[in-house]
Design a protein around this motif. Structure first.
Motif, PDB file in Angstrom:
ATOM      1  N   ALA A  54       4.972   5.686   5.297  1.00  0.00           N
ATOM      2  CA  ALA A  54       3.898   4.672   5.120  1.00  0.00           C
ATOM      3  C   ALA A  54       2.809   5.118   5.988  1.00  0.00           C
ATOM      4  O   ALA A  54       2.759   6.459   6.945  1.00  0.00           O
TER       5      ALA A  54
ATOM      6  N   ASN B  48      11.843  -4.013   1.921  1.00  0.00           N
ATOM      7  CA  ASN B  48      12.451  -4.602   2.883  1.00  0.00           C
ATOM      8  C   ASN B  48      13.501  -5.804   1.949  1.00  0.00           C
ATOM      9  O   ASN B  48      13.757  -6.949   2.399  1.00  0.00           O
TER      10      ASN B  48
ATOM     11  N   SER C   7      -0.083  -0.951   1.636  1.00  0.00           N
ATOM     12  CA  SER C   7       1.050  -1.984   2.715  1.00  0.00           C
ATOM     13  C   SER C   7       2.205  -2.444   1.937  1.00  0.00           C
ATOM     14  O   SER C   7       3.202  -2.748   2.828  1.00  0.00           O
ATOM     15  N   TYR C   8       1.456  -3.664   0.939  1.00  0.00           N
ATOM     16  CA  TYR C   8       1.913  -4.173   0.570  1.00  0.00           C
ATOM     17  C   TYR C   8       3.519  -3.966  -0.512  1.00  0.00           C
ATOM     18  O   TYR C   8       4.837  -4.235  -0.046  1.00  0.00           O
TER      19      TYR C   8
ATOM     20  N   GLU D  27       4.167  -0.734   0.645  1.00  0.00           N
ATOM     21  CA  GLU D  27       5.596  -0.136   1.335  1.00  0.00           C
ATOM     22  C   GLU D  27       6.553  -1.343   1.689  1.00  0.00           C
ATOM     23  O   GLU D  27       8.059  -1.152   2.435  1.00  0.00           O
ATOM     24  N   GLY D  28       5.981  -2.179   1.928  1.00  0.00           N
ATOM     25  CA  GLY D  28       6.929  -2.891   1.896  1.00  0.00           C
ATOM     26  C   GLY D  28       7.732  -3.823   1.191  1.00  0.00           C
ATOM     27  O   GLY D  28       8.900  -4.653   1.363  1.00  0.00           O
TER      28      GLY D  28
END
Length: 565
Positions: free
Chosen positions: A274, A218, A211-212, A214-215
Motif C-alpha cells: 500500500a 478487507n 487507497s480505495y 487497497e481496501g
C-alpha cells in the motif's frame, strides 16, 4: 425545442414545491425543490426532442452522490427506471410539472436508509464507465488468476494505452462469432476478487483512488485473504495491473467491475504494497456467458439439457432450428441429405451468406454445403454454447445408425405427406413418443403444425374419416388433385410455391409447440394459419370456415392403422 419555447414553458410552471428557479443556459434550468425531508438542488435540461421525450435531471447536491440509488456518478437521476411517464407532446408544461413532482418523490424515497440496498444492486449503472470489456468468465467464489486478452490502443507503448479486450472462461467456443481471432492478442493473468458483500462507492461522485482499491481485500473472506497473499507473492512489479471485482447482488446475480491501475514506474501490486499512487480507471463488464445471455434473451434454462432431432432442414426446418436454439434448446440433431443451393436463398434462413462460389481442392466444380452443415455453422456462430450434430443423410440412415437415439422430441419439417406418414409409422414402431409434423400449403394458403404423443395419437389419425376411410389430411386447406407445382427451368426444377414469410409462420407454430411439449404443458394438438391464396386454387370447406389461426385437439382415430398396431 428552441430557447424561447422552453423559457415560456418554465415561466408558466406553478408548483408549490419549487422554492427557486434559475436559468443556466439554453433549455437548462436549476431548481431548488422542497421535499419531505430536505431541499433538493436539481438541474433540469430539455433535450432537443422535447416534448416527444422526457426532460433530463441532474442532482446538484453533490455530497449525496454515491449515497442515493437511481443517481449515477455524474448526478444523472434515473427516473425512467422507477416510473413510466406518458409524453403527451401537446402538453409540454404538464410533462415538466409531472416530471418535477416525480423527481421529488423519487429523491424523497431513496434518501431513506432502507433503500440503500438498491444502490448496492445498481453499482454498475452508478459508475457508468466510458469503456467496456467483453467477458466469458463466470465469477467464482474464490480469489484466483483469470486470463485477460489485452491490446495496445493505437499501438502505443505507454502503459496507459494497454487496454483490456476480453476476459476468458467458461470454455469459450471459438466457433462463436469471431472469437477465434482473440487468439492473436496477448494473454495476461489478472486477479479476481470476489467480495463478501457489496460496498458503497466514494461519496460525492469521486472517482476511485488507489487507497480505495487497497481496501478491497478487507471485504474478502478469511480463506480468500490467505489465497490472495499466496497469489500476490508470484506477481512481479509492473506499470499496469488489472483487477476484476465482483460483488453479490440481492437477487443472486453479481456486480462486476474491471479496474485498471497504472503507475509511472514499476511497482509491486497495489494489493501487496500500500501507499503507492496509482491512477485508477474502470471498465464495464459486458457479459457473454451463455447463462447470462440465455436468461437476458428469454431462453428457458429448463431446455438447456433437452435434445431435439429435426428431420428436414429446408425453409421451415431451418427457421425451427434457429428458433429452438434461441429458445434455449441445448442439443440439436439436424437430418437432411440436401445441399444448400442458390435457388434456396430467398426461402432459407441462411440466405446467400452460406453459399460458396469457389472451387474445392478435390473437385473441379463449386462445392455447395449440405443444409445441415450450413445450419451447424450458423447456429454455433450465433449461440455461445449449443451442441449441434449435422447429419447429411436420409432419415432412414440416421435411424439405422441410432443418431436420433435419446431425443426428447423429433420434428419432421419434410413437408411431403407420404414421407411424413412413413416417418410416423417408423417412429411408432420403434417406440418414439413425442413428434411434431409441420408443413406449408402452396401459394400462401396456410400452414400447419401437429404435435403427437405416439402412445395416444399419430399423424395417420388425421387421415381417417368417420367411416375409417383413408383420406387426405383433415387439416388441409387446398382441395387435393390439383396441379400446384411450378417450374422455371423444366422438369428438373419443379418446386412448390410458397414464401419465406409462409415458412416463418409455420416454423413459429412448430417451435412454440415444441417448447410446450418439452415442458410437458400440452400434447396431441394441431395449429393452423390461413393466408390469402396467391393463385386461383380450389379450397376446402375448412379454409372457408377457418379463422386466421386455429388450435384444435387431436384425438385418436379408432381405425388408425398405426395406433391400432
Amino acid at each position: 425545442m428552441n430557447e424561447s419555447d422552453s423559457d415560456e414553458l418554465f415561466g408558466a410552471i406553478r408548483l408549490d414545491n419549487i422554492v427557486s428557479s434559475e436559468k443556466l443556459s439554453k433549455s437548462t434550468y436549476q431548481l431548488l425543490l422542497k421535499g419531505k425531508y430536505r431541499l433538493w438542488s436539481v438541474k433540469i435540461e430539455l433535450p432537443n426532442a422535447f416534448p416527444f421525450c422526457l426532460p433530463k435531471a441532474y442532482l446538484l447536491n453533490t455530497e449525496l452522490i454515491g449515497t442515493l440509488p437511481h443517481v449515477n456518478q455524474r448526478g444523472v437521476i434515473c427516473l425512467e427506471e422507477s416510473d413510466s411517464l406518458l409524453c403527451d407532446h401537446y402538453r409540454g408544461q404538464q410533462i415538466i410539472e409531472t416530471f418535477i413532482i416525480e423527481i421529488i418523490k423519487l429523491l424523497d424515497r431513496v434518501s431513506l436508509d432502507i433503500y440503500q440496498d438498491e444502490l448496492l444492486d445498481e453499482l454498475e449503472g452508478y459508475y457508468t464507465p466510458k469503456y467496456t470489456v467483453n467477458s466469458f468468465y463466470v465469477p467464482s467464489t474464490k480469489v484466483e488468476h483469470i486470463p485477460l486478452k489485452i491490446y495496445r490502443y493505437k499501438k502505443q507503448l505507454s502503459p496507459k494505452h494497454l487496454m483490456p479486450l476480453a476476459l476468458l472462461g467458461e470454455g469459450v467456443s471459438t466457433a462463436f462469432s469471431n472469437v477465434e481471432y482473440l487468439n492473436q492478442f496477448q494473454t495476461i493473468n489478472i486477479l479476481h476478487l470476489p467480495l463478501e458483500r457489496a460496498i458503497l462507492p466514494p461519496k460525492g461522485g469521486d472517482f476511485l483512488k488507489s487507497s480505495y482499491v487497497e481496501g478491497l481485500s478487507n471485504y474478502l473472506s478469511e480463506t480468500n485473504r490467505k489465497r490472495l497473499a499466496k497469489l500476490l507473492d508470484s506477481i512481479k512489479p509492473y506499470f499496469v495491473f488489472f483487477i476484476l471485482v465482483s460483488m453479490p447482488r440481492s437477487e443472486g446475480e453479481q456486480t462486476q467491475l474491471l479496474l485498471k491501475l497504472t503507475a509511472r514506474n514499476a511497482a509491486n501490486h497495489p494489493l501487496k504494497d500500500a501507499g503507492n499512487e496509482w491512477d485508477v480507471s474502470y471498465f464495464s463488464v459486458v457479459r457473454n456467458t451463455n447463462s447470462f445471455l440465455a436468461k437476458r434473451g428469454g431462453a428457458l434454462s429448463e431446455l438447456a439439457t433437452k435434445k431435439v432431432g429435426i428431420i428436414g432442414c429446408g425453409s421451415v426446418g431451418g427457421i425451427i432450428a434457429d428458433a429452438l436454439g434461441k429458445a434455449g434448446i441445448g442439443n440439436l440433431i439436424l437430418v437432411d441429405p440436401d445441399l444448400l443451393l442458390p435457388e434456396n436463398v430467398y426461402r432459407h434462413i441462411l440466405g446467400g451468406g452460406a453459399l460458396s462460389y469457389l472451387p474445392s481442392e478435390k473437385v473441379t466444380n463449386v462445392k455447395y454445403l449440405p443444409k445441415t452443415h450450413a445450419l451447424f455453422k450458423h447456429l454455433t456462430s450465433e449461440l455461445p454454447k449449443i451442441n449441434v450434430v449435422p447429419l447429411c443423410e436420409e432419415f432412414s440412415e440416421s435411424l439405422a445408425r441410432e443418431h436420433l437415439s435419446g431425443c426428447d422430441l423429433i420434428i419432421s419439417a419434410v413437408g411431403a405427406p407420404s414421407v411424413n406418414l412413413a416417418i410416423n409409422a417408423t417412429l411408432k414402431l420403434i417406440g418414439y413418443r413425442h413428434i411434431i409434423y409441420c408443413w406449408n400449403e402452396a401459394a400462401g394458403c396456410g400452414g400447419h403444425s401437429t404435435a403427437h404423443d405416439l402412445n395416444e395419437t399419430c399423424l395417420e389419425c388425421l387421415h381417417r374419416d368417420n367411416q375409417g376411410n383413408f383420406v387426405p389430411n383433415r387439416l388441409s386447406l387446398i382441395e387435393p388433385g390439383q396441379n400446384i407445382s411450378k417450374s422455371l427451368t423444366g422438369c428438373g426444377g419443379v418446386f412448390t410455391p410458397f414464401s419465406y414469410l409462409d415458412s416463418m409462420k409455420t416454423a413459429q407454430m412448430a417451435a412454440s409447440q415444441a417448447v410446450k411439449v418439452l415442458l410437458g404443458k400440452e400434447a396431441n394438438f394441431a395449429e393452423s394459419w390461413k393466408g390469402d391464396a396467391s393463385q386461383p386454387l380450389a379450397l376446402t370447406q375448412r379454409y372457408k370456415k377457418m379463422s386466421m389461426m386455429d388450435h384444435l385437439e387431436i384425438k385418436q382415430s379408432d381405425s388408425c392403422g398405426v395406433c391400432s398396431e
